[in-house]
Design an enzyme around this catalytic site. Structure first.
Site, PDB file in Angstrom:
ATOM      1  CE1 TYR A  25      -3.881   2.383   1.040  1.00 25.99           C
ATOM      2  CE2 TYR A  25      -2.199   3.610   1.845  1.00 25.99           C
ATOM      3  CZ  TYR A  25      -3.274   3.422   1.599  1.00 25.99           C
ATOM      4  OH  TYR A  25      -4.160   4.475   1.757  1.00 25.99           O
ATOM      5  CD  GLU A  83      -6.465   4.315  -1.216  1.00 29.02           C
ATOM      6  OE1 GLU A  83      -7.466   4.151  -1.765  1.00 29.02           O
ATOM      7  OE2 GLU A  83      -6.384   4.287   0.214  1.00 29.02           O
TER       8      GLU A  83
END
Ligand code: ADP
Ligand code: MG
Length: 397
Positions: free
Chosen positions: A119, A207
């Protein structure tokens, strides 16, 4: 403003980020042609909606099958079957709300052999007024869940804009992600690319979940969610062109045409207020009296009668609205303009729900006179508390 995954990937690719080969498709024929062009033997069929959690989401329609909004396909036939199942259907994810979102386009891309899912995100940290990096080894999962259950697995730091980004930041991300050897180099390069794109394009959020390491040891941006600062869009014409109006709330879209600061909410009391602070206070006091606001609306200081009319029409077009509270403190905005706007709107669209009006300030007497002489069924309120109490009572009856 948000954009689709395929648009975000195309943008990041321009900056040199590693992304898979792929293109958006609008029908089965386009999907078939593209599937034959891509190398295979694995294809990924991805619903394009402005919401995350597509993989774990489910379609409302039975014909769409039991699988989620991101599907792997092992043949061209499977690609086509999945595109047919998903296009035009309503995908519900934990980010769409129960109503879900209709899938109008599909992104078809080359499948990757995934060794690890990581991530990585960049966002504007308002506290420090800096850009912040957030990195975690727990990719492919809901980051809020990771933050809740295992906060130690999230590494975050900000970049000082005065000294800017250096390789050191990239190495810090690489370390947080548990990368070694050549992957550290790839990570340093990627961090630079992302930071540059973020700053140049006035992003608010970027993101990447997941950022993957392939079986071949390559870093790759497998999903990308990007949001831009609306206040900077005037200087981002190419980004503005990526706007997908079908993804936006039709009421908010209409409001933006008239330069109204409107945000749709889930409650039952429509609010028409001038000034953002007063609008917030009005929403608070509605809640205090036991109801929920249906919207935030600041009609602004110099609104015209036409603008007020449009605002009123947008509020009444919301089927959830069971009552309307107009709360105006006339400063630059004059109470008589508001009164005329309301009357014009009611003449046009009618009034099917209780309406409480509280006017104060410039030209208040004239405003009240206009309303009382109009013959409209309006409940007059003396102050903010009185107005909130009256509208909540009227709605709860
Ligand atoms: P969402 O976050 O909306 O569920 P993602 O794009 O992150 O959508 O996809 C969900 C999952 O599907 C990823 O975590 C990954 O495991 C898998 N996936 C997505 N794209 C690919 C791809 N090109 N190749 C292989 N697997 C993929
Ligand atoms: Mg994702």
């Amino acid at each position: 403003m948000n954009i689709h995954e395929y648009q975000a990937k195309a943008l990041l690719k321009e900056y040199g980020a590693p992304v898979s080969e792929g293109r958006p498709v609008l029908n089965a024929a386009e999907a078939e042609a593209l599937a034959r062009e891509l190398p295979g033997p694995l294809w990924v069929v991805k619903s394009q909606i402005h919401a995350g959690g597509r993989g774990k989401g489910r379609f409302k329609e039975a014909e769409a099958g039991e699988k989620g909004g991101v599907r792997l396909a092992k043949s061209v036939e499977e690609v086509v079957a999945n595109v047919n199942q998903m296009l035009g259907k309503t995908l519900v994810t934990h980010q769409t709300g129960p109503a879900g979102k209709q899938v109008g386009r599909i992104y078809l891309e080359d499948g990757s052999d995934i060794a690890r899912e990581l991530y990585l995100a960049l966002l504007v940290d308002r506290g420090s007024s800096r850009i912040s990096f957030v990195a975690s080894t727990e990719g492919g999962m809901d980051i809020e869940e990771v933050a809740h259950a295992t906060p130690e697995k999230i590494v975050s730091f900000t970049v000082d804009p005065a000294s800017g980004l250096s390789d050191w930041h990239g190495r810090r991300v690489a370390f947080a992600l548990g990368l070694t050897g050549d992957q550290v180099k790839q990570c340093v390069a990627l961090v630079k690319i992302l930071y540059k794109a973020f700053v140049e394009k006035d992003m608010e959020m970027l993101e990447i979940n997941p950022l993957i390491v392939t079986e071949q040891g390559q870093l790759k941006v497998l999903d990308a969610k990007v949001g831009f600062d609306n206040n900077a869009l005037y200087r981002q014409k190419d980004i503005m062109a990526l706007r997908d109006e079908t993804e936006e709330d039709p009421k908010e879209l209409e409001a933006s045409k008239y330069d109204l600061n409107y945000i749709a909410l889930d409650g039952e009391i429509g609010c028409m207020v001038n000034g953002a602070g007063l609008a917030m206070a009005t929403m608070d006091i509605i809640k205090l009296y036991g109801a929920e606001p249906a919207n935030f609306l600041d009609v602004g200081g110099g609104a015209t009668k036409e603008k007020v009319t449009e605002a009123f029409k947008i509020i009444t077009s919301d089927p959830n609205v069971k009552g309307i509270l107009v709360n105006i403190f006339g400063g630059i905005m004059r109470c008589d303009i508001i009164a005329e706007g309301i009357i014009a709107a009611v003449k046009e669209v009618g009034l099917k729900v209780p309406l409480v009006v509280r006017l104060e300030g410039t030209n208040v007497e004239l405003g009240k006179k206009i309303i009382s002489e109009s013959g409209l069924d309006v409940i007059a309120a003396d102050d903010l508390r009185d107005g909130a109490e009256k509208i909540v009572k009227a709605v709860k009856q």
